[in-house]
Design a protein around this motif. Structure first.
Motif, PDB file in Angstrom:
ATOM      1  N   PRO A 159       0.796  -1.233   0.000  1.00 25.73           N
ATOM      2  CA  PRO A 159       0.000   0.000   0.000  1.00 25.73           C
ATOM      3  C   PRO A 159       0.827   1.281   0.000  1.00 25.73           C
ATOM      4  O   PRO A 159       1.887   1.374   0.633  1.00 25.73           O
ATOM      5  CB  PRO A 159      -0.813  -0.117   1.301  1.00 25.73           C
ATOM      6  N   VAL A 160       0.314   2.271  -0.713  1.00 23.36           N
ATOM      7  CA  VAL A 160       0.763   3.658  -0.617  1.00 23.36           C
ATOM      8  C   VAL A 160      -0.331   4.405   0.145  1.00 23.36           C
ATOM      9  O   VAL A 160      -1.485   4.425  -0.279  1.00 23.36           O
ATOM     10  CB  VAL A 160       0.993   4.283  -2.000  1.00 23.36           C
ATOM     11  N   VAL A 161       0.027   4.983   1.277  1.00 20.27           N
ATOM     12  CA  VAL A 161      -0.952   5.546   2.208  1.00 20.27           C
ATOM     13  C   VAL A 161      -0.709   7.043   2.357  1.00 20.27           C
ATOM     14  O   VAL A 161       0.432   7.472   2.563  1.00 20.27           O
ATOM     15  CB  VAL A 161      -0.845   4.855   3.586  1.00 20.27           C
ATOM     16  N   GLU A 162      -1.774   7.831   2.257  1.00 18.75           N
ATOM     17  CA  GLU A 162      -1.674   9.261   2.544  1.00 18.75           C
ATOM     18  C   GLU A 162      -2.126   9.492   3.980  1.00 18.75           C
ATOM     19  O   GLU A 162      -3.216   9.093   4.383  1.00 18.75           O
ATOM     20  CB  GLU A 162      -2.529  10.082   1.585  1.00 18.75           C
ATOM     21  N   TYR A 163      -1.265  10.169   4.745  1.00 18.55           N
ATOM     22  CA  TYR A 163      -1.565  10.407   6.159  1.00 18.55           C
ATOM     23  C   TYR A 163      -0.761  11.602   6.658  1.00 18.55           C
ATOM     24  O   TYR A 163       0.433  11.715   6.373  1.00 18.55           O
ATOM     25  CB  TYR A 163      -1.216   9.166   6.991  1.00 18.55           C
ATOM     26  N   ASN A 164      -1.421  12.471   7.368  1.00 14.88           N
ATOM     27  CA  ASN A 164      -0.765  13.595   8.023  1.00 14.88           C
ATOM     28  C   ASN A 164       0.029  14.445   7.025  1.00 14.88           C
ATOM     29  O   ASN A 164       1.139  14.905   7.312  1.00 14.88           O
ATOM     30  CB  ASN A 164       0.153  13.089   9.143  1.00 14.88           C
ATOM     31  N   GLY A 165      -0.559  14.648   5.839  1.00 10.96           N
ATOM     32  CA  GLY A 165       0.042  15.522   4.848  1.00 10.96           C
ATOM     33  C   GLY A 165       1.161  14.914   4.030  1.00 10.96           C
ATOM     34  O   GLY A 165       1.817  15.620   3.251  1.00 10.96           O
TER      35      GLY A 165
END
Length: 406
Positions: A159-165
């Motif tokens: 997975p590539v995860v977007e989190y906290n900018g």
């Protein structure tokens, strides 16, 4: 008629292969589960690896896989093949061959489609972008166009995860390309979510975290193919596959928010995880407030075999806290472990369903897969109403797995 390389199965949910006739009998029909996206017979000496799956903003499905084996170019300039589906996975079209791409994740970010992985087997870390739905791709010529880091890197479609900018992805490097597993060091790459992802200086590569052969009572053989996951408390974790003879373990590595430092306590951070000796993908479902994964669980009937090689059973598992996992149902199964496998599933939520691209070893007119590891198919699957499935919905009688039907 021999099925040729690259023939796509159109509009059907299974592909039937005529096998040899038993004496005095009719031809035996052996069916590859799912929709066949691509096929590479063992006679080609090119095997199908690294399935990945993405959905574009317009609803188009995109799938990819790389090629490995003695007939491939995996060690020089690896190849990844890209396919699209306009009918939610019922049929597929081959649209691109990407030279110099291996072990790669497809993902959509800010409306663009990306491939992130390595150039070759233990190659440089590279990323490419497509602005036309996967048909053409940028080329990572230098640090301004997708060459993210030079070195001997290893990874998988994770997975590539977007989190906290920021966006986050797990990778590994190796200190000894001739030694699989124990030489791997866990790493994480991240970049500001609004940055140009093709520019290397926008990415942060963490310090490496090596394993230790003394872990797990000396049974630790390496960790690899990590998943970036955000735990219920908001901590960034990298949950990795663990090589050990009996399998069933995962490693929970803690990632500092600056993306530079990884921490691991071998006394606390090995967890029981069904199928943990093979690659898995973990994703969080807000509707059920659970984490889910598709795993190559080793049922009781097959325990005692080398866990890393038992890939004939694909199970759905779930957890509320990432440390305690429940087997919900068996989705795919074949009784043979030597030349049949449903492995390396990359998958996504699609409303009430899970959709998946799977590296599949199965029967064909060329004598089937070379072995369970060296898959001859890329297949697509839709597992409907996954949140409601129980062990009673399994595709195989539980007694055939060595379980009691309670």
């Amino acid at each position: 008629m021999m099925l040729q390389r690259g023939v796509i199965c159109l509009g059907v949910m299974a592909f039937a292969i005529s096998a040899c006739c038993p004496a005095g009998g009719e031809p035996v029909q052996k069916t590859v589960p799912g929709v066949v996206i691509d096929h590479s017979p063992q006679t080609s000496k090119i095997y199908i690896g690294s399935p990945s799956l993405a959905v574009l903003p317009d609803g188009t499905y995109v799938a990819s896989h790389d090629e490995f084996g003695p007939g491939s170019t995996e060690h020089e300039r690896a190849k990844t093949r890209v396919f699209i589906s306009k009918d939610r996975g019922e049929s597929w079209q081959h649209v691109a061959d990407v030279e110099g791409q291996f072990w790669s994740t497809l993902f959509v970010h800010r409306g663009h489609l990306y491939l992130l992985g390595t150039w070759s087997h233990y190659g440089n870390l590279v990323i490419r972008r497509s602005d036309d739905g996967g048909r053409t791709w940028t080329s990572p010529e230098d640090e301004k166009s997708g060459l993210l880091a030079k070195g001997r890197f290893h990874c998988a479609p994770v997975p590539v995860v977007e989190y906290n900018g920021r966006i986050w992805r797990a990778v590994e490097d190796t200190t000894n390309p001739r030694q699989w597993g124990r030489s791997f060091r866990a790493r994480v790459i991240s970049a500001p979510a609004d940055a140009d992802l093709l520019v290397a200086e926008n990415w942060t590569l963490s310090d490496p975290l090596p394993g230790n052969s003394s872990w797990l009572g000396g049974r630790f053989g390496g960790f690899l193919e990590g998943n970036i996951v955000i735990d219920p408390a908001g901590e960034i974790l990298n949950i990795l596959r663990v090589a050990c003879p009996e399998g069933g373990k995962a490693a929970v590595v803690h990632v500092d928010r600056d993306g530079r430092t990884l921490r691991f306590d071998p006394d606390q951070d090995f967890v029981d995880f069904p199928g943990g000796a093979k690659k898995f993908t973990i994703r969080f479902d807000p509707q059920s407030q659970r984490y889910w994964s598709l795993v190559n669980w080793v049922p009781p009937k097959y325990q005692g075999l080398d866990a890393a090689r038992v890939r004939n059973t694909l199970a759905l598992v779930a957890s509320r806290d990432l440390r305690h996992w429940e087997i919900r149902t068996v989705l795919l199964h074949h009784p043979d472990t030597q030349r049949h496998a449903f492995q390396y599933p990359d998958w996504l939520f699609d409303r009430d369903d899970i959709i998946a691209a799977i590296r599949t070893a199965y029967d064909d007119e060329a004598g089937g897969a070379h072995n369970a590891h060296d898959a001859n198919y890329l297949t697509f699957h839709r597992f409907k109403r996954f949140r409601e499935l129980t062990m009673r919905d399994s595709v195989v009688p539980l007694a055939d797995l060595g379980l009691t039907d309670k």
